[in-house]
Write a protein that holds these residues in place. Sequence first.
Motif, mmCIF file in Angstrom:
data_model
loop_
_atom_site.group_PDB
_atom_site.id
_atom_site.type_symbol
_atom_site.label_atom_id
_atom_site.label_comp_id
_atom_site.label_asym_id
_atom_site.label_seq_id
_atom_site.Cartn_x
_atom_site.Cartn_y
_atom_site.Cartn_z
ATOM 1 N N SER A 35 -18.339 -20.950 -42.266
ATOM 2 C CA SER A 35 -17.041 -20.412 -41.858
ATOM 3 C C SER A 35 -16.532 -21.097 -40.596
ATOM 4 C CB SER A 35 -17.145 -18.906 -41.605
ATOM 5 O OG SER A 35 -17.506 -18.238 -42.773
ATOM 6 N N VAL A 36 -17.399 -21.242 -39.610
ATOM 7 C CA VAL A 36 -16.995 -21.904 -38.363
ATOM 8 C C VAL A 36 -16.622 -23.357 -38.630
ATOM 9 C CG1 VAL A 36 -17.853 -22.691 -36.119
ATOM 10 C CG2 VAL A 36 -18.262 -20.344 -36.848
ATOM 11 N N GLY A 37 -17.389 -24.029 -39.474
ATOM 12 C CA GLY A 37 -17.081 -25.415 -39.810
ATOM 13 C C GLY A 37 -15.730 -25.548 -40.492
ATOM 14 N N LEU A 38 -15.428 -24.650 -41.407
ATOM 15 C CA LEU A 38 -14.142 -24.675 -42.101
ATOM 16 C C LEU A 38 -12.985 -24.417 -41.143
ATOM 17 C CD1 LEU A 38 -12.631 -24.894 -44.805
ATOM 18 C CD2 LEU A 38 -12.905 -22.424 -45.022
ATOM 19 N N ILE A 39 -13.167 -23.465 -40.248
ATOM 20 C CA ILE A 39 -12.120 -23.154 -39.266
ATOM 21 C C ILE A 39 -11.876 -24.359 -38.363
ATOM 22 C CG2 ILE A 39 -11.638 -21.742 -37.230
ATOM 23 C CD1 ILE A 39 -13.019 -19.424 -38.766
ATOM 24 N N LEU A 41 -12.403 -27.515 -39.095
ATOM 25 C CA LEU A 41 -11.739 -28.554 -39.884
ATOM 26 C C LEU A 41 -10.238 -28.304 -40.003
ATOM 27 C CD1 LEU A 41 -14.247 -29.299 -42.773
ATOM 28 C CD2 LEU A 41 -13.524 -30.840 -40.958
ATOM 29 N N VAL A 42 -9.855 -27.050 -40.223
ATOM 30 C CA VAL A 42 -8.434 -26.709 -40.307
ATOM 31 C C VAL A 42 -7.762 -26.969 -38.967
ATOM 32 C CG1 VAL A 42 -6.794 -24.800 -40.595
ATOM 33 C CG2 VAL A 42 -8.696 -25.074 -42.188
ATOM 34 N N TRP A 43 -8.432 -26.635 -37.861
ATOM 35 C CA TRP A 43 -7.884 -26.871 -36.524
ATOM 36 C C TRP A 43 -7.665 -28.364 -36.275
ATOM 37 C CZ3 TRP A 43 -10.481 -28.832 -31.987
ATOM 38 C CH2 TRP A 43 -9.735 -28.703 -30.821
ATOM 39 N N ILE A 44 -8.650 -29.176 -36.633
ATOM 40 C CA ILE A 44 -8.524 -30.629 -36.466
ATOM 41 C C ILE A 44 -7.405 -31.172 -37.351
ATOM 42 C CG2 ILE A 44 -9.712 -32.829 -36.880
ATOM 43 C CD1 ILE A 44 -12.297 -31.374 -35.975
ATOM 44 N N TRP A 45 -7.307 -30.660 -38.577
ATOM 45 C CA TRP A 45 -6.242 -31.075 -39.487
ATOM 46 C C TRP A 45 -4.866 -30.779 -38.880
ATOM 47 C CZ3 TRP A 45 -4.347 -27.581 -43.891
ATOM 48 C CH2 TRP A 45 -3.321 -28.210 -44.599
ATOM 49 N N MET A 46 -4.693 -29.594 -38.265
ATOM 50 C CA MET A 46 -3.404 -29.239 -37.674
ATOM 51 C C MET A 46 -3.104 -30.100 -36.445
ATOM 52 S SD MET A 46 -1.808 -27.067 -39.473
ATOM 53 C CE MET A 46 -2.425 -28.014 -40.846
ATOM 54 N N LEU A 47 -4.117 -30.417 -35.650
ATOM 55 C CA LEU A 47 -3.909 -31.305 -34.504
ATOM 56 C C LEU A 47 -3.441 -32.683 -34.964
ATOM 57 C CD1 LEU A 47 -6.843 -30.644 -32.021
ATOM 58 C CD2 LEU A 47 -4.418 -30.579 -31.513
ATOM 59 N N ILE A 48 -4.105 -33.213 -35.964
ATOM 60 C CA ILE A 48 -3.730 -34.536 -36.491
ATOM 61 C C ILE A 48 -2.342 -34.481 -37.121
ATOM 62 C CG2 ILE A 48 -4.299 -36.275 -38.238
ATOM 63 C CD1 ILE A 48 -7.269 -35.619 -37.660
ATOM 64 N N MET A 67 -2.321 -25.880 -29.186
ATOM 65 C CA MET A 67 -3.493 -25.923 -30.070
ATOM 66 C C MET A 67 -4.768 -26.249 -29.314
ATOM 67 S SD MET A 67 -2.237 -27.446 -33.691
ATOM 68 C CE MET A 67 -0.993 -28.590 -33.180
ATOM 69 N N VAL A 68 -4.683 -27.117 -28.324
ATOM 70 C CA VAL A 68 -5.880 -27.481 -27.564
ATOM 71 C C VAL A 68 -6.383 -26.289 -26.751
ATOM 72 C CG1 VAL A 68 -6.709 -28.901 -25.638
ATOM 73 C CG2 VAL A 68 -5.433 -29.956 -27.500
ATOM 74 N N PHE A 69 -5.476 -25.577 -26.100
ATOM 75 C CA PHE A 69 -5.902 -24.493 -25.208
ATOM 76 C C PHE A 69 -6.149 -23.165 -25.918
ATOM 77 C CE2 PHE A 69 -3.893 -27.282 -21.967
ATOM 78 C CZ PHE A 69 -5.055 -27.519 -21.242
ATOM 79 N N THR A 70 -5.562 -22.947 -27.090
ATOM 80 C CA THR A 70 -5.801 -21.688 -27.804
ATOM 81 C C THR A 70 -6.738 -21.862 -28.994
ATOM 82 O OG1 THR A 70 -3.817 -21.959 -29.155
ATOM 83 C CG2 THR A 70 -3.597 -20.690 -27.113
ATOM 84 N N GLY A 71 -7.083 -23.080 -29.280
ATOM 85 C CA GLY A 71 -8.054 -23.331 -30.345
ATOM 86 C C GLY A 71 -7.505 -23.042 -31.728
ATOM 87 N N CYS A 72 -8.318 -22.395 -32.516
ATOM 88 C CA CYS A 72 -7.989 -22.155 -33.923
ATOM 89 C C CYS A 72 -6.772 -21.251 -34.082
ATOM 90 C CB CYS A 72 -9.194 -21.551 -34.622
ATOM 91 S SG CYS A 72 -10.610 -22.645 -34.585
ATOM 92 N N ILE A 73 -6.573 -20.326 -33.160
ATOM 93 C CA ILE A 73 -5.404 -19.449 -33.237
ATOM 94 C C ILE A 73 -4.122 -20.279 -33.124
ATOM 95 C CG2 ILE A 73 -4.215 -17.514 -32.133
ATOM 96 C CD1 ILE A 73 -6.820 -16.708 -33.511
ATOM 97 N N GLY A 74 -4.107 -21.228 -32.203
ATOM 98 C CA GLY A 74 -2.945 -22.111 -32.060
ATOM 99 C C GLY A 74 -2.705 -22.945 -33.298
ATOM 100 N N LEU A 76 -3.470 -22.062 -36.377
ATOM 101 C CA LEU A 76 -2.907 -21.172 -37.400
ATOM 102 C C LEU A 76 -1.439 -20.865 -37.113
ATOM 103 C CD1 LEU A 76 -5.854 -18.707 -37.984
ATOM 104 C CD2 LEU A 76 -5.010 -20.456 -39.542
ATOM 105 N N ILE A 77 -1.100 -20.661 -35.841
ATOM 106 C CA ILE A 77 0.301 -20.422 -35.482
ATOM 107 C C ILE A 77 1.151 -21.639 -35.863
ATOM 108 C CG2 ILE A 77 1.903 -20.100 -33.551
ATOM 109 C CD1 ILE A 77 -0.337 -18.443 -32.209
ATOM 110 N N TYR A 78 0.650 -22.820 -35.553
ATOM 111 C CA TYR A 78 1.374 -24.042 -35.915
ATOM 112 C C TYR A 78 1.544 -24.137 -37.430
ATOM 113 C CZ TYR A 78 2.472 -28.959 -36.570
ATOM 114 O OH TYR A 78 3.065 -30.126 -36.957
ATOM 115 N N PHE A 79 0.482 -23.854 -38.177
ATOM 116 C CA PHE A 79 0.516 -23.970 -39.635
ATOM 117 C C PHE A 79 1.560 -23.032 -40.250
ATOM 118 C CE2 PHE A 79 -0.978 -22.837 -43.909
ATOM 119 C CZ PHE A 79 -1.064 -24.098 -44.474
ATOM 120 N N TYR A 80 1.619 -21.791 -39.752
ATOM 121 C CA TYR A 80 2.512 -20.803 -40.369
ATOM 122 C C TYR A 80 3.913 -20.766 -39.764
ATOM 123 C CZ TYR A 80 -1.344 -18.973 -43.060
ATOM 124 O OH TYR A 80 -2.383 -18.841 -43.944
ATOM 125 N N VAL A 81 4.081 -21.221 -38.511
ATOM 126 C CA VAL A 81 5.384 -21.111 -37.862
ATOM 127 C C VAL A 81 6.109 -22.452 -37.835
ATOM 128 C CG1 VAL A 81 6.545 -20.561 -35.686
ATOM 129 C CG2 VAL A 81 4.660 -19.135 -36.485
#
Length: 92
Positions: A35-39, A41-48, A67-74, A76-81
């Motif tokens: 689960s952590v690995g998948l999360i 990967l999604v975070w890195i995908w959104m950064l790229i 995204m850098v300072f909020t991590g995975c939450i940032g 997800l916000i980027y992905f959906y907003v």
Amino acid sequence: MLPDFYVLNKGELNQRADGHSMEMSEIGQLIAILSVGLIKLVWIWMLIDCAMNEPPGSDKVLWILLMVFTGCIGGLIYFYVRRPRRIKKFDR
């Protein structure tokens, strides 16, 4: 009274083919690691995605910093907003 095949030995959840038992803690650890690995990967995908596809300007920098300072939450916000609006507006 339950038949013998329903009764598990104490501490044994699953008997593997090699005769060893797999404890619940091992299964839980495996699920947590995946689960952590998948999360991540999604975070890195959104950064790229943000770095490569956002138009140059302050929005791009702000989203990357978010995204850098909020991590995975940032991420997800980027992905959906932001990402759907960017795709609709800039077609990329």
